[in-house]
Scaffold this motif. Structure first.
Motif, mmCIF file in Angstrom:
data_model
loop_
_atom_site.group_PDB
_atom_site.id
_atom_site.type_symbol
_atom_site.label_atom_id
_atom_site.label_comp_id
_atom_site.label_asym_id
_atom_site.label_seq_id
_atom_site.Cartn_x
_atom_site.Cartn_y
_atom_site.Cartn_z
ATOM 1 N N MET A 1 -1.924 -10.771 -14.509
ATOM 2 C CA MET A 1 -1.856 -9.409 -13.994
ATOM 3 C C MET A 1 -0.458 -8.836 -14.199
ATOM 4 O O MET A 1 0.505 -9.577 -14.328
ATOM 5 N N CYS B 1 1.500 -5.429 -12.403
ATOM 6 C CA CYS B 1 1.437 -4.185 -11.649
ATOM 7 C C CYS B 1 2.838 -3.876 -11.126
ATOM 8 O O CYS B 1 3.507 -4.749 -10.586
ATOM 9 N N PHE B 2 3.278 -2.649 -11.364
ATOM 10 C CA PHE B 2 4.602 -2.262 -10.839
ATOM 11 C C PHE B 2 4.560 -0.865 -10.235
ATOM 12 O O PHE B 2 5.527 -0.134 -10.256
ATOM 13 N N GLN B 3 3.390 -0.543 -9.652
ATOM 14 C CA GLN B 3 3.222 0.847 -9.206
ATOM 15 C C GLN B 3 3.877 1.164 -7.866
ATOM 16 O O GLN B 3 4.045 2.323 -7.546
ATOM 17 N N CYS B 4 4.244 0.136 -7.094
ATOM 18 C CA CYS B 4 4.810 0.466 -5.783
ATOM 19 C C CYS B 4 6.228 -0.063 -5.635
ATOM 20 O O CYS B 4 6.727 -0.808 -6.465
ATOM 21 N N GLN C 1 7.488 -2.192 -3.527
ATOM 22 C CA GLN C 1 7.758 -3.595 -3.180
ATOM 23 C C GLN C 1 7.391 -4.552 -4.315
ATOM 24 O O GLN C 1 7.270 -5.745 -4.095
ATOM 25 N N THR C 2 7.230 -4.011 -5.518
ATOM 26 C CA THR C 2 6.825 -4.856 -6.646
ATOM 27 C C THR C 2 7.753 -6.082 -6.782
ATOM 28 O O THR C 2 8.959 -5.984 -6.521
ATOM 29 N N CYS D 1 4.610 -7.264 -10.331
ATOM 30 C CA CYS D 1 3.860 -8.393 -9.768
ATOM 31 C C CYS D 1 3.058 -9.007 -10.910
ATOM 32 O O CYS D 1 2.286 -8.306 -11.580
ATOM 33 N N GLY E 1 -0.197 -9.882 -6.129
ATOM 34 C CA GLY E 1 0.565 -8.738 -5.621
ATOM 35 C C GLY E 1 1.329 -9.092 -4.360
ATOM 36 O O GLY E 1 0.811 -9.829 -3.520
ATOM 37 N N VAL E 2 2.532 -8.568 -4.223
ATOM 38 C CA VAL E 2 3.262 -8.713 -2.963
ATOM 39 C C VAL E 2 2.413 -8.099 -1.838
ATOM 40 O O VAL E 2 2.441 -8.538 -0.701
ATOM 41 N N CYS E 3 1.608 -7.099 -2.211
ATOM 42 C CA CYS E 3 0.722 -6.433 -1.240
ATOM 43 C C CYS E 3 -0.485 -7.298 -0.891
ATOM 44 O O CYS E 3 -1.241 -6.957 0.012
ATOM 45 N N LYS F 1 -2.696 -8.127 -3.407
ATOM 46 C CA LYS F 1 -3.707 -7.874 -4.447
ATOM 47 C C LYS F 1 -3.865 -9.106 -5.321
ATOM 48 O O LYS F 1 -2.893 -9.621 -5.873
ATOM 49 N N THR G 1 -2.016 1.892 -3.920
ATOM 50 C CA THR G 1 -1.565 0.697 -3.205
ATOM 51 C C THR G 1 -2.114 0.640 -1.773
ATOM 52 O O THR G 1 -2.104 1.651 -1.057
HETATM 53 FE FE1 SF4 Z 1 1.080 -3.518 -7.478
HETATM 54 FE FE2 SF4 Z 1 0.661 -4.576 -5.050
HETATM 55 FE FE3 SF4 Z 1 2.655 -5.449 -6.610
HETATM 56 FE FE4 SF4 Z 1 2.758 -3.028 -5.469
HETATM 57 S S1 SF4 Z 1 2.774 -5.017 -4.441
HETATM 58 S S2 SF4 Z 1 3.317 -3.522 -7.567
HETATM 59 S S3 SF4 Z 1 0.613 -2.408 -5.626
HETATM 60 S S4 SF4 Z 1 0.455 -5.613 -7.018
#
Ligand code: SF4
Ligand code: SF3
Length: 537
Positions: A1, A3-6, A8-9, A15, A19-21, A23, A71
Motif C-alpha cells: 500500500m 497512502c500519504f493523504q493525511c 499523520q502519514t 504509509c 495506515g497510522v490511522c 487502514k 481519512t
Molecule cells: Fe493514509 Fe491513513 Fe496513512 Fe493517513 S494514516 S496517510 S489516511 S493510511
C-alpha cells in the motif's frame, strides 16, 4: 500500500505497511481501486453531460464514494467492494448510453472476489506509474484530496436537500482531468484553485442546508459535565442524524451528548430546543479511545473521525451514513436508531450529576455579523487590535500544542475566531471579553468554514479593504482532506500569509510548494513568538 493523504502519514512520507490511522493494506488497495474506477466513470460522465445526459442518483453516489475514501471515514472492506461494483455498473450504463468506448475507463471488476479486487487495486495506486513527474503526481493528488473534501461537503449539503449540478459536474471534470497526460503544472494548479472555488459553493449550500433546517446558531452555553441518567454520545459532523436521534429519544429518559465536531450543534435553535440535548463530552477525535471507554452509554459515529474501537466499547459504538468499521453495528439509511437507544438503556448511564465547566458556542456568521457595528467600533477605537483565525483539524502527532500556546499568548487586545476540532486544544480557556465581545468565538465545525469566510468578507467590506488588508491572520492546522479543500478555497480567494501546521503535506513536492509560497506566501507554522510577531507587525 501507499497512502500519504493525511497529516499523520508514516514518517512524514507515506504509509506503506499499514495506515497510522489503522487502514489495512486491503482497504487501501480497495480505496485506490474505487478512486481509479471513479476517474473512469467521470470520463464518461463528462461526455454524457455534453450529450445532455445527467443522473442525480449517480452524482450523489459519486460524492458518497469519494467521501468514503476520506481519512477516518470507512475501514470496512466489504463496503468498498459494493461501491466498486456500483461504480462499474454506472460506468457500463453510461458506456451504453453514450455509445463510446473511452481509454482509461475499463470495467474489469464485475464478478471478482474481494481478494481479486485487492490485487487489481494494488496495480492502480498513487505510485502505479514510477515514471510520472513528481510535480504532476503532487498536483493530481492535491486535486484528488481537494475533491475528497469537496465531495464530503456536497454530500452533507445534499443530505439536507441542497444540491447544485455545477458542483457535481466539476467533480467529474476534475477526476477525469487526473487521467489527462496533456495537462501540465499550470493546468493542474488552475484546477486545484477551481476546486477551492467550487468548494465555496458546496459550503454555501451546506450552510443554507444547516441554517435553513435548524436556524442560525445563537450564542449558547454548553455544559461539559454530565447529568445523572442514561446517555448517548454523538460524534462526527452530521446534524440530521443528531436531529433524528433527538426525535427518537424524546421522553425515553436518555440525555444526548455531543462529542468532537458535534459540539457546535448546541447553538442551532431547532436542535437546542430538545430538553434532553444536554451537553458536550470529551474533546477531539484522537482522544476517543479513552473518552468512549469512559462514557457510560452508547456512541453514534455519524461521519469521520472513527478510530479502531477498543473491545471495552465495541458493543456500544454504532456507525451510520458513510462511516464504517468491520464488525461494528451499522445503522442503515432508514435511520432507525433503536439499537443505539436500547444499548443506552441497557448501559449504566451517569450515576450522578457532575459539576464541570461550560463553554460557549454559536458564533457563526449571523451571530458575529449581528454585532458587526460593535466589532467595527472596537477596531476603529483601538480596543481590538487584531483577529486570529486559529482553526482546523486536531490530530495525534506531537507539535500541536503550538495552537494551545498560540491562543494563550495572543495579546489581550486581540480576538480569536476558531472552528473545527483543532479548537479542543483551547476551547475551554477563559479568555475574557473586549467590551462585551468574547475574545474566543467558536464559529462552528470545519463544515462551517464558509461562515468564517463570510465574516472575513463582511469585515473587509465594512473597512473598505481586501481580506488581506484586514488585521486578520490565519493560523491553520490540518489533518484530513476537508482541510485540504478549505485551504484551496482560501487560496482561490487570494488569502495570503497563511500559517499551516503542524507539518506540511507529504504530497506537496518542493516545486509545488514553491508555487504556493511565491503566489500566496503560505508558510509552515514556526515558533509562536515568531508567528505572533509576524502577524502583529
Ligand atoms: Fe493514509 Fe491513513 Fe496513512 Fe493517513 S494514516 S496517510 S489516511 S493510511
Ligand atoms: Fe476534525 Fe476529523 Fe478535520 Fe472536522 S473530526 S475537522 S479531523
Amino acid at each position: 500500500m501507499f497512502c500519504f493523504q493525511c497529516e499523520q502519514t508514516a514518517k512524514g512520507t507515506g504509509c506503506t505497511k499499514i495506515g497510522v490511522c489503522g487502514k489495512q493494506p486491503e482497504v487501501a488497495a480497495l480505496q485506490d481501486l474505487l478512486i481509479h474506477a471513479l476517474k473512469g466513470l467521470s470520463l464518461y460522465a463528462v461526455k454524457a453531460a455534453e450529450m445532455g445526459h445527467r443522473d442525480e442518483k449517480m452524482d450523489l453516489f459519486t460524492c458518497e464514494a469519494v467521501f468514503s475514501t476520506l481519512t477516518n471515514v470507512d475501514f470496512d472492506p466489504a463496503r468498498f467492494v459494493e461501491l466498486i461494483a456500483e461504480c462499474e455498473a454506472y460506468t457500463k450504463a453510461l458506456k451504453e448510453k453514450t455509445g463510446l468506448s473511452l481509454e482509461g475507463a475499463s470495467c474489469t471488476c464485475a464478478g471478482k472476489s474481494q481478494a481479486e479486487l485487492v490485487a487489481l487495486g494494488e496495480g492502480v495506486g498513487i505510485k502505479a506509474d514510477p515514471t510520472l513527474d513528481e510535480d504532476i503526481l503532487s498536483l493530481r493528488e492535491l486535486l484528488v484530496y481537494g475533491l475528497k473534501g469537496l465531495a464530503a461537503y456536497a454530500d452533507h449539503a445534499a443530505i439536507l436537500g441542497q444540491k447544485d449540478p455545477a458542483v457535481f459536474a466539476f467533480i467529474y471534470e476534475a477526476l477525469a482531468a487526473t487521467l489527462d497526460s496533456t495537462l501540465g503544472v499550470n493546468d493542474l494548479v488552475g484546477l486545484c484553485l477551481k476546486c477551492g472555488e467550487v468548494n465555496i459553493r458546496a459550503m454555501e449550500l451546506l450552510d443554507a442546508g444547516n441554517t435553513g433546517t435548524y436556524g442560525h446558531p445563537v450564542p449558547t452555553v454548553v455544559p461539559l459535565g454530565a447529568k445523572a441518567g442514561k446517555a448517548i454520545l454523538v460524534s462526527g459532523h452530521d446534524l440530521k442524524d443528531l436531529d433524528l436521534l433527538l426525535k427518537q429519544t424524546e421522553g425515553k429518559g436518555i440525555n444526548i451528548y455531543t462529542h468532537g465536531e458535534m459540539l457546535p450543534c448546541h447553538g442551532y435553535p431547532e436542535l437546542k430546543k430538545y430538553d434532553h440535548f444536554y451537553g458536550h463530552y470529551g474533546t477531539a477525535w484522537q482522544n476517543q479511545a479513552k473518552e468512549f471507554d469512559a462514557f457510560p452509554g452508547s456512541i453514534l459515529m455519524t461521519t469521520n473521525c472513527i478510530q479502531k474501537p477498543k473491545e471495552t466499547y465495541n458493543d456500544r459504538i454504532f456507525t451510520t451514513g458513510l462511516v464504517g468499521w468491520p464488525g461494528v453495528s451499522h445503522i442503515g439509511d432508514d435511520k432507525d436508531f433503536t439499537p443505539v437507544i436500547e444499548k443506552a438503556l441497557a448501559s449504566e448511564g451517569f450515576p450522578a450529576d457532575t459539576d464541570k465547566d461550560t463553554v460557549m458556542v454559536g458564533f457563526a456568521r449571523n451571530a458575529v455579523l449581528g454585532v458587526a457595528d460593535k466589532i467595527i467600533d472596537a477596531v476603529k477605537g483601538g480596543a481590538i487590535r487584531h483577529f486570529f483565525l486559529v482553526g482546523g483539524c486536531d490530530g495525534a502527532k506531537p507539535g500541536r500544542n503550538y495552537y494551545t500556546d498560540m491562543v494563550e499568548q495572543i495579546p489581550q487586545d486581540c480576538v480569536v475566531l476558531t472552528l473545527a476540532c483543532g479548537k479542543f486544544r483551547f476551547f475551554d480557556k477563559k479568555l475574557g471579553d473586549i467590551g462585551g465581545i468574547p475574545r474566543l468565538l467558536d464559529v462552528g465545525q470545519c463544515n462551517d468554514a464558509y461562515s468564517a469566510v463570510r465574516i472575513a468578507m463582511a469585515l473587509a467590506d465594512a473597512f473598505d479593504c481586501g481580506v488581506n488588508d484586514l488585521p486578520l491572520s490565519f493560523i491553520l492546522s490540518w489533518y484530513e482532506q476537508k482541510a485540504c479543500v478549505i485551504l484551496l478555497s482560501l487560496l482561490h480567494l487570494g488569502i495570503k500569509d497563511i500559517k499551516l501546521g503542524p507539518s506540511l503535506p507529504a504530497f506537496i513536492s518542493p516545486n509545488v510548494l514553491n508555487v504556493l509560497v511565491e503566489n500566496f506566501n503560505i508558510a509552515p507554522t514556526g515558533t509562536v513568538e515568531d508567528d505572533l510577531k509576524a502577524a502583529l507587525g
